[in-house]
Motif scaffolding. Sequence first.
Motif, PDB file in Angstrom:
ATOM      1  N   ARG A   1      -0.531   2.167  -1.700  1.00 11.42           N
ATOM      2  CA  ARG A   1      -0.414   2.068  -3.214  1.00 11.42           C
ATOM      3  C   ARG A   1       1.080   0.962  -3.845  1.00 11.42           C
ATOM      4  O   ARG A   1       1.083  -0.017  -4.227  1.00 11.42           O
ATOM      5  CB  ARG A   1       0.454   3.150  -4.330  1.00 11.42           C
ATOM      6  CG  ARG A   1      -0.173   4.583  -3.861  1.00 11.42           C
ATOM      7  CD  ARG A   1      -1.141   3.914  -5.525  1.00 11.42           C
ATOM      8  NE  ARG A   1      -2.775   5.097  -6.386  1.00 11.42           N
ATOM      9  CZ  ARG A   1      -3.689   4.351  -6.665  1.00 11.42           C
ATOM     10  NH1 ARG A   1      -3.733   3.464  -6.658  1.00 11.42           N
ATOM     11  NH2 ARG A   1      -4.432   5.336  -6.477  1.00 11.42           N
ATOM     12  N   ALA A   2       2.218   1.096  -3.010  1.00 16.27           N
ATOM     13  CA  ALA A   2       3.074   0.077  -3.158  1.00 16.27           C
ATOM     14  C   ALA A   2       2.241  -1.704  -2.895  1.00 16.27           C
ATOM     15  O   ALA A   2       3.022  -1.946  -3.122  1.00 16.27           O
ATOM     16  CB  ALA A   2       4.405   0.407  -1.767  1.00 16.27           C
ATOM     17  N   GLN A   3       1.600  -1.462  -2.459  1.00 17.92           N
ATOM     18  CA  GLN A   3       0.723  -2.825  -1.061  1.00 17.92           C
ATOM     19  C   GLN A   3       0.070  -2.790  -2.586  1.00 17.92           C
ATOM     20  O   GLN A   3      -0.195  -4.413  -2.697  1.00 17.92           O
ATOM     21  CB  GLN A   3       0.193  -2.020   0.471  1.00 17.92           C
ATOM     22  CG  GLN A   3       1.399  -2.082   1.318  1.00 17.92           C
ATOM     23  CD  GLN A   3       2.529  -3.022   1.533  1.00 17.92           C
ATOM     24  OE1 GLN A   3       1.834  -4.686   1.285  1.00 17.92           O
ATOM     25  NE2 GLN A   3       3.092  -3.176   1.754  1.00 17.92           N
ATOM     26  N   MET A   4      -0.719  -1.933  -2.808  1.00 18.75           N
ATOM     27  CA  MET A   4      -1.754  -2.291  -3.868  1.00 18.75           C
ATOM     28  C   MET A   4      -0.975  -2.927  -5.399  1.00 18.75           C
ATOM     29  O   MET A   4      -1.402  -4.127  -5.675  1.00 18.75           O
ATOM     30  CB  MET A   4      -2.188  -1.443  -4.205  1.00 18.75           C
ATOM     31  CG  MET A   4      -3.375  -1.310  -3.629  1.00 18.75           C
ATOM     32  SD  MET A   4      -3.987   0.497  -3.670  1.00 18.75           S
ATOM     33  CE  MET A   4      -5.382   1.137  -2.711  1.00 18.75           C
TER      34      MET A   4
ATOM     35  N   GLU B   1       3.506   9.763   1.984  1.00 18.69           N
ATOM     36  CA  GLU B   1       4.279   9.101   2.412  1.00 18.69           C
ATOM     37  C   GLU B   1       3.087   7.928   2.202  1.00 18.69           C
ATOM     38  O   GLU B   1       3.271   6.558   2.468  1.00 18.69           O
ATOM     39  CB  GLU B   1       5.092   9.526   3.603  1.00 18.69           C
ATOM     40  CG  GLU B   1       5.678  10.479   2.916  1.00 18.69           C
ATOM     41  CD  GLU B   1       6.750  10.606   4.505  1.00 18.69           C
ATOM     42  OE1 GLU B   1       7.569   9.414   4.480  1.00 18.69           O
ATOM     43  OE2 GLU B   1       6.825  11.060   5.689  1.00 18.69           O
ATOM     44  N   GLU B   2       1.781   8.303   3.093  1.00 20.77           N
ATOM     45  CA  GLU B   2       0.943   7.026   3.638  1.00 20.77           C
ATOM     46  C   GLU B   2       0.453   5.936   2.249  1.00 20.77           C
ATOM     47  O   GLU B   2       0.332   5.268   2.316  1.00 20.77           O
ATOM     48  CB  GLU B   2       0.084   7.885   4.492  1.00 20.77           C
ATOM     49  CG  GLU B   2       0.553   8.083   5.615  1.00 20.77           C
ATOM     50  CD  GLU B   2      -0.090   8.770   7.064  1.00 20.77           C
ATOM     51  OE1 GLU B   2      -0.123   9.226   8.257  1.00 20.77           O
ATOM     52  OE2 GLU B   2      -1.107   9.352   6.230  1.00 20.77           O
ATOM     53  N   ALA B   3       0.479   7.711   1.197  1.00 20.41           N
ATOM     54  CA  ALA B   3       0.140   6.773   0.329  1.00 20.41           C
ATOM     55  C   ALA B   3       0.679   6.282  -1.373  1.00 20.41           C
ATOM     56  O   ALA B   3      -0.147   5.226  -0.926  1.00 20.41           O
ATOM     57  CB  ALA B   3      -0.818   8.100  -0.589  1.00 20.41           C
TER      58      ALA B   3
ATOM     59  N   LEU C   1       3.062   4.713   8.788  1.00 16.83           N
ATOM     60  CA  LEU C   1       3.594   3.941   7.187  1.00 16.83           C
ATOM     61  C   LEU C   1       4.044   4.163   6.256  1.00 16.83           C
ATOM     62  O   LEU C   1       4.365   3.123   5.745  1.00 16.83           O
ATOM     63  CB  LEU C   1       1.495   3.440   6.840  1.00 16.83           C
ATOM     64  CG  LEU C   1       0.912   2.750   8.309  1.00 16.83           C
ATOM     65  CD1 LEU C   1      -0.752   2.378   7.145  1.00 16.83           C
ATOM     66  CD2 LEU C   1       0.975   1.547   8.598  1.00 16.83           C
ATOM     67  N   GLY C   2       4.152   5.706   6.113  1.00 12.96           N
ATOM     68  CA  GLY C   2       4.787   6.194   4.588  1.00 12.96           C
ATOM     69  C   GLY C   2       6.628   5.725   5.441  1.00 12.96           C
ATOM     70  O   GLY C   2       6.824   6.743   4.398  1.00 12.96           O
ATOM     71  N   GLY C   3       6.911   5.246   6.456  1.00  6.00           N
ATOM     72  CA  GLY C   3       7.658   5.888   6.618  1.00  6.00           C
ATOM     73  C   GLY C   3       8.497   6.516   7.666  1.00  6.00           C
ATOM     74  O   GLY C   3       9.132   7.133   7.909  1.00  6.00           O
ATOM     75  N   THR C   4       7.553   7.417   8.266  1.00 10.36           N
ATOM     76  CA  THR C   4       7.545   8.404   9.604  1.00 10.36           C
ATOM     77  C   THR C   4       7.651   7.657  11.023  1.00 10.36           C
ATOM     78  O   THR C   4       7.166   8.353  11.797  1.00 10.36           O
ATOM     79  CB  THR C   4       6.661   9.593   9.068  1.00 10.36           C
ATOM     80  OG1 THR C   4       5.099   8.784   8.976  1.00 10.36           O
ATOM     81  CG2 THR C   4       7.057  10.293   8.048  1.00 10.36           C
ATOM     82  N   MET C   5       7.209   6.217  10.995  1.00  8.54           N
ATOM     83  CA  MET C   5       7.107   5.693  12.270  1.00  8.54           C
ATOM     84  C   MET C   5       8.787   6.545  13.563  1.00  8.54           C
ATOM     85  O   MET C   5       8.049   5.883  14.790  1.00  8.54           O
ATOM     86  CB  MET C   5       7.458   4.188  12.147  1.00  8.54           C
ATOM     87  CG  MET C   5       6.111   3.473  11.444  1.00  8.54           C
ATOM     88  SD  MET C   5       6.184   1.852  11.857  1.00  8.54           S
ATOM     89  CE  MET C   5       7.232   1.059  10.795  1.00  8.54           C
TER      90      MET C   5
END
Length: 189
Positions: A118-121, A112-114, A36-40
């Motif tokens: 946070r961005a979604q929140m 990165e996931e956090a 989720l944090g851009g590490t896909m």
Amino acid sequence: MLNNLGGAQAGGQGGLGGLLGGLAGAAGAGGLLGGLGGTMQKAPPQNDHSFGAVLNSQFDETPEPEITPSQDQEAMAALMLAAMIQAAKSDGTFDEAEQQKLLQHLGEVDAEEAAFIRAQMDKPVDVEALVRETPEGMGPQVYTMSLLAIDLDTRDEAQYLHQLASGYGMAPAEVNEIHAQLGVPSLYT
């Protein structure tokens, strides 16, 4: 016509905390949120397992190894999480305590996931964007995750769910069936 929703959700523990508490189990959600944090790009492009099988492997307590989610499955997990957060914010309140509760139930997540969470929140509720981002045929699943994330005890939440169902082209009978299966008051009368 939308139901008059003034009471609490029927059928036990509801809301985002209830869902995440039930899902997190011993493992936490960190494994599913791996990309989720851009590490896909670290995730395999595909695997031989369904999204449900991957989700189950993250939360069950069997000695079987967890299934590494594919890039598409991680993207779907991100979409489901975004849907849950939007639904939780749909009543106009998403205070610091609710945010901390969400982060606590997700278990171990890296920086990165956090940041993704946070961005979604911090994003505004945007039903149209959520509908656009949902892959064809996945509307009922995203709707279900949204429903699980709330208590459905305010008019704002009912209006949000109505907009979401309409965006996915879901018939009132289909929506009410999902509500019935989850023990939640019907949206339509």
